[in-house]
Write a protein that holds these residues in place. Sequence first.
Motif, short mmCIF file in Angstrom:
data_model
loop_
_atom_site.label_atom_id
_atom_site.label_comp_id
_atom_site.label_asym_id
_atom_site.label_seq_id
_atom_site.Cartn_x
_atom_site.Cartn_y
_atom_site.Cartn_z
N LEU A 24 0.82 -1.20 0.00
CA LEU A 24 0.00 0.00 0.00
C LEU A 24 0.87 1.26 0.00
O LEU A 24 0.57 2.23 -0.70
CB LEU A 24 -0.93 0.01 1.21
N THR A 25 1.95 1.23 0.76
CA THR A 25 2.87 2.37 0.80
C THR A 25 3.47 2.64 -0.57
O THR A 25 3.54 3.79 -1.02
CB THR A 25 3.99 2.12 1.83
N VAL A 26 3.91 1.58 -1.25
CA VAL A 26 4.49 1.73 -2.59
C VAL A 26 3.44 2.28 -3.55
O VAL A 26 3.70 3.18 -4.36
CB VAL A 26 5.04 0.39 -3.11
N GLY A 27 2.22 1.74 -3.48
CA GLY A 27 1.15 2.19 -4.37
C GLY A 27 0.81 3.65 -4.14
O GLY A 27 0.70 4.43 -5.11
N ILE A 28 0.63 4.05 -2.87
CA ILE A 28 0.29 5.44 -2.56
C ILE A 28 1.42 6.37 -2.96
O ILE A 28 1.20 7.45 -3.53
CB ILE A 28 -0.04 5.58 -1.07
N THR A 29 2.66 5.97 -2.65
CA THR A 29 3.81 6.79 -3.00
C THR A 29 3.88 7.03 -4.50
O THR A 29 4.13 8.15 -4.96
CB THR A 29 5.11 6.12 -2.52
N SER A 30 3.65 5.98 -5.28
CA SER A 30 3.68 6.12 -6.74
C SER A 30 2.60 7.09 -7.22
O SER A 30 2.85 7.94 -8.07
CB SER A 30 3.48 4.75 -7.40
N ILE A 31 1.39 6.96 -6.65
CA ILE A 31 0.29 7.84 -7.06
C ILE A 31 0.61 9.29 -6.75
O ILE A 31 0.45 10.18 -7.59
CB ILE A 31 -1.02 7.42 -6.36
N VAL A 32 1.09 9.56 -5.53
CA VAL A 32 1.37 10.93 -5.12
C VAL A 32 2.51 11.51 -5.96
O VAL A 32 2.46 12.68 -6.36
CB VAL A 32 1.71 10.99 -3.62
N LEU A 33 3.54 10.71 -6.26
CA LEU A 33 4.64 11.20 -7.08
C LEU A 33 4.18 11.51 -8.50
O LEU A 33 4.62 12.48 -9.11
CB LEU A 33 5.78 10.18 -7.10
N VAL A 34 3.30 10.67 -9.03
CA VAL A 34 2.76 10.94 -10.38
C VAL A 34 2.02 12.26 -10.40
O VAL A 34 2.21 13.10 -11.29
CB VAL A 34 1.85 9.79 -10.85
#
Length: 541
Positions: free
Chosen positions: A234-244
């Motif tokens: 979940l952390t990786v997924g959220i981090t990717s979304i926020v960075l995008v």
Amino acid sequence: MSTTDKAPTAGARGATGERKGGTVAEPNGSGAQPRSVRVVLLALMISMLLAMLDNMIIGTAMPTIVGELGGLAHLSWVVTAYTLATAAATPIWGKLGDIYGRKGVFLTSIVIFLIGSALSGMAQDMGQLIGFRAVQGLGAGGLMVGVMAIIGDLIPPRERGKYQGMMAGVMALAMIGGPLVGGTITDHLGWRWSFYINLPLGAVALIMISTVLHLPAKDRTVRAKVDYLGAALLTVGITSIVLVTTWGGTEYDWTSSVIMELIALGIVALIGFVIVQTKAAEPIMPLHIFRNRNFSLMSVIGFLTGFVMFGAVLFLPLYQQSVQGASATNSGLLLLPMLLSMMAVSLVAGRITTNSGKYKVFPIVGGGLMVVGLFLLAQMDTGTSRLTSGLYMAVLGAGMGFLMQITMLVAQNSVEMKDMGVGSSTTTLFRTLGGSFGAAVMGALFTSRVQDEMAARGGGAVTQQTSQLDAASLAKLPEAAREAYQYAVSSGTHAAFTLGASIAVIGFVAAWFVKEVPLRGTGPEKPEDAAVADDKIAQSA
């Protein structure tokens, strides 16, 4: 009524309430007694203020920080690191509170936030400041969800409406006072006190919560395993979304390999997260909560409300500074019509909910007003007066006032007490991600429109300065260039708010599918009952 739409029982609270001279948490969901609740709420509101006020203050101090520490190229990471850590930590804090007990986990998040604040104030270079801001963000993730979950534990949904105005007031205070306080602190005490100011506030919150908040202890004989794999995915997924949403169209083109790789990584991580949640003994975000129609709808509406609100907060001051000639120093005051309207409507809606137990009408009316308000704001041009724009903002604020706290109230009423933490954190997370998407998508559209208009009207030299001209800088431009820029900004604002209005229609439609499920609680309390209850607390203390 289907089983998934019934109001969950409060049996998961435990067999007995607890009295220790502070707030009493009742096992039947009847909540705490009025006087002690107000003391706890004061401490909780201070904690909420810490998380909300921080970014508002830091934004004003950033030019001074860059001037002393350097590292202009990494400026955005001071905000991004905090946002990433907050978003990624939010669901984890919620689950930890469900497993190990709300009070201890919440106090831990405050301590981590204060440690991050102290270290940020002592930072000697931009790299240290970014790292310490991430620590601060980890704690901030627990502050917001902790406040909401504890309120969910103490006060049943039927009674919670009475306190909605207080939470809306804290939000308004942070948005209005943040820039003013930040500017004053930076000018007179130095930018480091923008972080140090959190320490005395946090200390007050720690002392008050430690002494007056008493919740039923968790059953330590039940040893729950933390879903570390789910948390990591979940952390990786959220981090990717926020960075995008943060980098797309600014640091990198939307079609660049970096953005495409982040999108792919986020999709894979979130798919893996869903798979893990179906098999984990104690999932970090149990998927069964989404089987409840109202909870899923509130998640969607919360996402859309965050999308609209953060876009409005971003573009309204920019429009008023660039087009209407307002001072940047008073940027928080420019939002006053929207924030006061939001606070007043939230208070009225809360009172009506408490007295009647009815709430379905509020998401519908709020969604409709939000669409209308955004449509009106999209009509602003270079000739729109401040009075007119203020009235438009008041309409949008009223719509958000009907939605901001009602979404959390209905979401919490839709989950069992044992899932109060993950229910609160999930709703908070969706609103946070909505804000991230709103700022990114509306920002990309705004910037594109401004640059196109400037290229057509103002020439390439001024185009390079788009979105960076305040009223003072604008006055130095030649008249033709100034008029071109003002037209470009109003055109960009029109495009951004038109998109926002289109997105808000989805929330308005979703609100019609909300089911009127009875709220847990007993309704309005008689004054004499409150007095008797307070006497009992005094006698048991």
